[in-house]
Design a protein around this motif. Structure first.
Motif, PDB file in Angstrom:
ATOM      1  N   ASP A  21       0.816  -1.041  -0.106  1.00  0.00           N
ATOM      2  CA  ASP A  21      -0.089   0.033   0.115  1.00  0.00           C
ATOM      3  C   ASP A  21       0.844   1.119  -0.104  1.00  0.00           C
ATOM      4  N   ILE A  22       0.510   2.076  -0.422  1.00  0.00           N
ATOM      5  CA  ILE A  22       1.234   3.645  -0.376  1.00  0.00           C
ATOM      6  C   ILE A  22       1.642   3.937   0.972  1.00  0.00           C
ATOM      7  N   SER A  23       1.021   3.646   2.062  1.00  0.00           N
ATOM      8  CA  SER A  23       1.112   4.174   3.332  1.00  0.00           C
ATOM      9  C   SER A  23       1.639   2.966   4.166  1.00  0.00           C
ATOM     10  N   THR A  24       2.389   2.126   3.463  1.00  0.00           N
ATOM     11  CA  THR A  24       3.010   1.034   4.261  1.00  0.00           C
ATOM     12  C   THR A  24       4.367   1.735   4.781  1.00  0.00           C
ATOM     13  N   ASN A  25       4.795   1.241   5.979  1.00  0.00           N
ATOM     14  CA  ASN A  25       6.159   1.782   6.583  1.00  0.00           C
ATOM     15  C   ASN A  25       7.235   2.002   5.392  1.00  0.00           C
ATOM     16  N   PRO A  26       7.898   3.363   5.475  1.00  0.00           N
ATOM     17  CA  PRO A  26       8.673   3.503   4.345  1.00  0.00           C
ATOM     18  C   PRO A  26       9.958   2.701   4.389  1.00  0.00           C
ATOM     19  N   LYS A  27      10.323   2.230   5.587  1.00  0.00           N
ATOM     20  CA  LYS A  27      11.316   1.542   5.826  1.00  0.00           C
ATOM     21  C   LYS A  27      11.307   0.079   5.003  1.00  0.00           C
ATOM     22  N   THR A  28      10.200  -0.382   4.785  1.00  0.00           N
ATOM     23  CA  THR A  28      10.010  -1.678   3.766  1.00  0.00           C
ATOM     24  C   THR A  28       9.992  -1.179   2.262  1.00  0.00           C
ATOM     25  N   ILE A  29       9.195   0.004   2.100  1.00  0.00           N
ATOM     26  CA  ILE A  29       9.227   0.611   0.953  1.00  0.00           C
ATOM     27  C   ILE A  29      10.539   0.696   0.132  1.00  0.00           C
ATOM     28  N   TYR A  30      11.492   1.096   0.779  1.00  0.00           N
ATOM     29  CA  TYR A  30      12.861   1.414   0.171  1.00  0.00           C
ATOM     30  C   TYR A  30      13.813   0.349   0.281  1.00  0.00           C
ATOM     31  N   LEU A  31      13.323  -0.955   0.678  1.00  0.00           N
ATOM     32  CA  LEU A  31      14.118  -2.062   0.461  1.00  0.00           C
ATOM     33  C   LEU A  31      14.438  -2.454  -0.947  1.00  0.00           C
ATOM     34  N   THR A  32      15.323  -3.065  -1.403  1.00  0.00           N
ATOM     35  CA  THR A  32      15.475  -3.421  -2.883  1.00  0.00           C
ATOM     36  C   THR A  32      14.864  -4.569  -3.128  1.00  0.00           C
ATOM     37  N   TYR A  33      14.075  -4.436  -4.260  1.00  0.00           N
ATOM     38  CA  TYR A  33      13.064  -5.624  -4.731  1.00  0.00           C
ATOM     39  C   TYR A  33      13.343  -5.842  -6.367  1.00  0.00           C
ATOM     40  N   LYS A  34      13.140  -6.816  -6.847  1.00  0.00           N
ATOM     41  CA  LYS A  34      13.008  -7.181  -8.124  1.00  0.00           C
ATOM     42  C   LYS A  34      12.195  -6.096  -9.109  1.00  0.00           C
ATOM     43  N   ASN A  35      10.998  -5.976  -8.288  1.00  0.00           N
ATOM     44  CA  ASN A  35       9.970  -4.817  -8.757  1.00  0.00           C
ATOM     45  C   ASN A  35       9.135  -4.616  -7.510  1.00  0.00           C
ATOM     46  N   HIS A  36       8.455  -3.460  -7.714  1.00  0.00           N
ATOM     47  CA  HIS A  36       7.592  -2.891  -6.484  1.00  0.00           C
ATOM     48  C   HIS A  36       6.440  -2.150  -7.299  1.00  0.00           C
ATOM     49  N   PHE A  37       5.125  -3.018  -6.683  1.00  0.00           N
ATOM     50  CA  PHE A  37       3.926  -2.480  -7.356  1.00  0.00           C
ATOM     51  C   PHE A  37       3.032  -1.944  -5.983  1.00  0.00           C
ATOM     52  N   PHE A  38       2.419  -0.668  -6.279  1.00  0.00           N
ATOM     53  CA  PHE A  38       1.687  -0.270  -5.419  1.00  0.00           C
ATOM     54  C   PHE A  38       0.174  -0.546  -5.368  1.00  0.00           C
ATOM     55  N   PHE A  39      -0.490  -1.077  -4.562  1.00  0.00           N
ATOM     56  CA  PHE A  39      -1.860  -1.515  -4.331  1.00  0.00           C
ATOM     57  C   PHE A  39      -2.392  -0.344  -3.489  1.00  0.00           C
ATOM     58  N   ILE A  40      -3.227   0.680  -4.535  1.00  0.00           N
ATOM     59  CA  ILE A  40      -3.847   1.876  -4.066  1.00  0.00           C
ATOM     60  C   ILE A  40      -5.428   1.556  -3.876  1.00  0.00           C
ATOM     61  N   SER A  41      -5.718   1.222  -2.770  1.00  0.00           N
ATOM     62  CA  SER A  41      -7.254   0.969  -2.693  1.00  0.00           C
ATOM     63  C   SER A  41      -8.029   2.071  -2.155  1.00  0.00           C
ATOM     64  N   GLN A  42      -9.348   1.736  -2.048  1.00  0.00           N
ATOM     65  CA  GLN A  42     -10.354   2.857  -1.811  1.00  0.00           C
ATOM     66  C   GLN A  42     -10.521   3.012  -0.433  1.00  0.00           C
ATOM     67  N   ASN A  43      -9.997   2.374   0.400  1.00  0.00           N
ATOM     68  CA  ASN A  43     -10.073   2.309   1.938  1.00  0.00           C
ATOM     69  C   ASN A  43      -9.166   3.151   2.841  1.00  0.00           C
ATOM     70  N   ASN A  44      -8.749   4.042   2.284  1.00  0.00           N
ATOM     71  CA  ASN A  44      -7.863   5.018   3.024  1.00  0.00           C
ATOM     72  C   ASN A  44      -7.720   6.209   2.519  1.00  0.00           C
ATOM     73  N   PHE A  45      -7.981   7.430   3.337  1.00  0.00           N
ATOM     74  CA  PHE A  45      -8.405   8.744   3.055  1.00  0.00           C
ATOM     75  C   PHE A  45      -7.061   9.208   2.221  1.00  0.00           C
ATOM     76  N   PHE A  46      -5.845   8.901   2.548  1.00  0.00           N
ATOM     77  CA  PHE A  46      -4.685   9.358   1.639  1.00  0.00           C
ATOM     78  C   PHE A  46      -4.803   8.420   0.391  1.00  0.00           C
ATOM     79  N   ASN A  47      -4.978   7.301   0.362  1.00  0.00           N
ATOM     80  CA  ASN A  47      -5.188   6.501  -0.797  1.00  0.00           C
ATOM     81  C   ASN A  47      -6.453   7.207  -1.768  1.00  0.00           C
TER      82      ASN A  47
END
Length: 360
Positions: A21-47
């Motif tokens: 999710d876009i609101s996942t903790n940044p410390k996991t977002i900035y780890l290195t992956y083969k590819n990274h996709f964001f699942f931006i749901s309708q269930n969050n004000f910021f989303n």
């Protein structure tokens, strides 16, 4: 919550397609992956704000569990076989939360005397420290942690396990089980397999993971690296700059409110009566409050912080100048609500900065 510790033992992240999710903790977002996709749901004000910026129309819902996010992602990607593993949806081996998580010290055990399951903390001090928020005093931590345990125990249920015996679970998991069962009823041409060791889920074939893997002639692969997207990044950056400016102005107003209310509280504590200076400070607070109401006319600010403002408006609509006690109670509530608002502004500002950094 920083859950990056749960990634520490994984030495193959560079081979993983990570969905968050876009609101996942940044410390996991900035780890290195083969590819990274964001699942931006309708269930969050910021989303909701992010979806509007990028004109995202897919009907994505998180429904309160990352499991459903993963499930929907697999369906969207077109997999013909979906295998559940680690989705116990029940408390197994006395664990309520995964090891290394915020409440990993909680245990679900069977009380022979009461003849029922109950949730306890293996280390109460560790649990209280995990429960504590920055704005809490010791009394709030003590009372809040006990109420939290009571709530967990109130929500305890039992459900049929894969082995046919009853296993402990919670009301939320029962809802998730029903959601997955309903999904199974509506899905065609997709084989659903449950390799988890907890609750039985109707519509899913129960198998051991080792048996499933041994039966697979080959692992189904999809070329996700070819996925292209065209988003309006300029529109996002423009809206992000505007929202950042408004959030910063709200942060200053929240800080001014906290400073003013604290001065009123200190004087009321010392003088034990409503003085002329307190009346003047209350007028100052009302002027700041009027500025805040004007800021809340902005749709984005209203969406992000409405949950704080609802409680503040309730206090402001009450007659808290009747006596010193009513005023002191109101001041405590206002301090609490604006502290939460300030923390929320910091939370959104940080995620907004992270999102801008990812785009840039």
């Amino acid at each position: 919550v920083d859950n990056s510790i749960q990634f520490s033992d994984i030495d193959f992240l560079d081979k993983v397609y990570y969905i968050s999710d876009i609101s996942t903790n940044p410390k996991t977002i900035y780890l290195t992956y083969k590819n990274h996709f964001f699942f931006i749901s309708q269930n969050n004000f910021f989303n909701h704000w992010i979806r509007e910026c990028f004109d995202i129309e897919e009907n994505l819902k998180s429904l309160g569990t990352s499991s459903h996010t993963a499930f929907q992602s697999a369906l969207l990607m077109g997999f013909s076989k979906i295998i559940f593993t680690g989705q116990d949806l029940a408390y197994k081996d006395e664990k309520c939360y995964s090891s290394g998580s915020q409440y990993g010290m909680l245990r679900c055990v069977f009380n022979n005397e009461k003849q029922k399951y109950e949730i306890i903390a293996s280390d109460m001090n560790e649990f209280k420290n995990a429960y504590r928020l920055d704005w809490m005093n010791d009394r709030q931590v003590e009372e809040g942690s006990i109420k939290f345990l009571e709530k967990l125990n109130k929500n305890l249920r039992t459900v049929k396990g894969k082995d046919g015996n009853l296993v402990p679970t919670k009301a939320d998991y029962l809802v998730f089980i029903k959601i997955f069962e309903r999904e199974a009823e509506n899905i065609k041409n997709v084989e659903l397999i449950n390799c988890s060791n907890g609750a039985d889920i109707k519509g899913y074939k129960n198998m051991n993971l080792s048996d499933v893997l041994s039966e697979l002639e080959n692992i189904e692969k999809l070329d996700l690296s070819a996925i292209k997207h065209e988003y309006h990044f300029e529109k996002f950056l423009l809206k992000a700059d505007i929202l950042q400016k408004n959030l910063e102005e709200m942060r200053i107003l929240a800080e001014n409110t906290l400073s003013t209310i604290q001065k009123i509280s200190d004087e009321l504590e010392n003088k034990k009566k409503i003085t002329a200076n307190i009346v003047e400070l209350l007028k100052l607070y009302r002027d700041i409050y009027k500025e805040i109401l004007v800021k809340f006319e902005d749709k984005d600010i209203n969406s992000l912080l409405a949950f704080c403002m609802y409680d503040i408006k309730k206090v402001m609509s009450s007659n808290f100048l009747t006596d010193e006690k009513a005023l002191m109670d109101a001041l405590k509530n206002i301090l609490n609500y604006f502290t939460i608002m300030k923390q929320s502004i910091g939370y959104y500002s940080q995620h907004l900065a992270d999102a801008k950094a990812l785009v840039l």
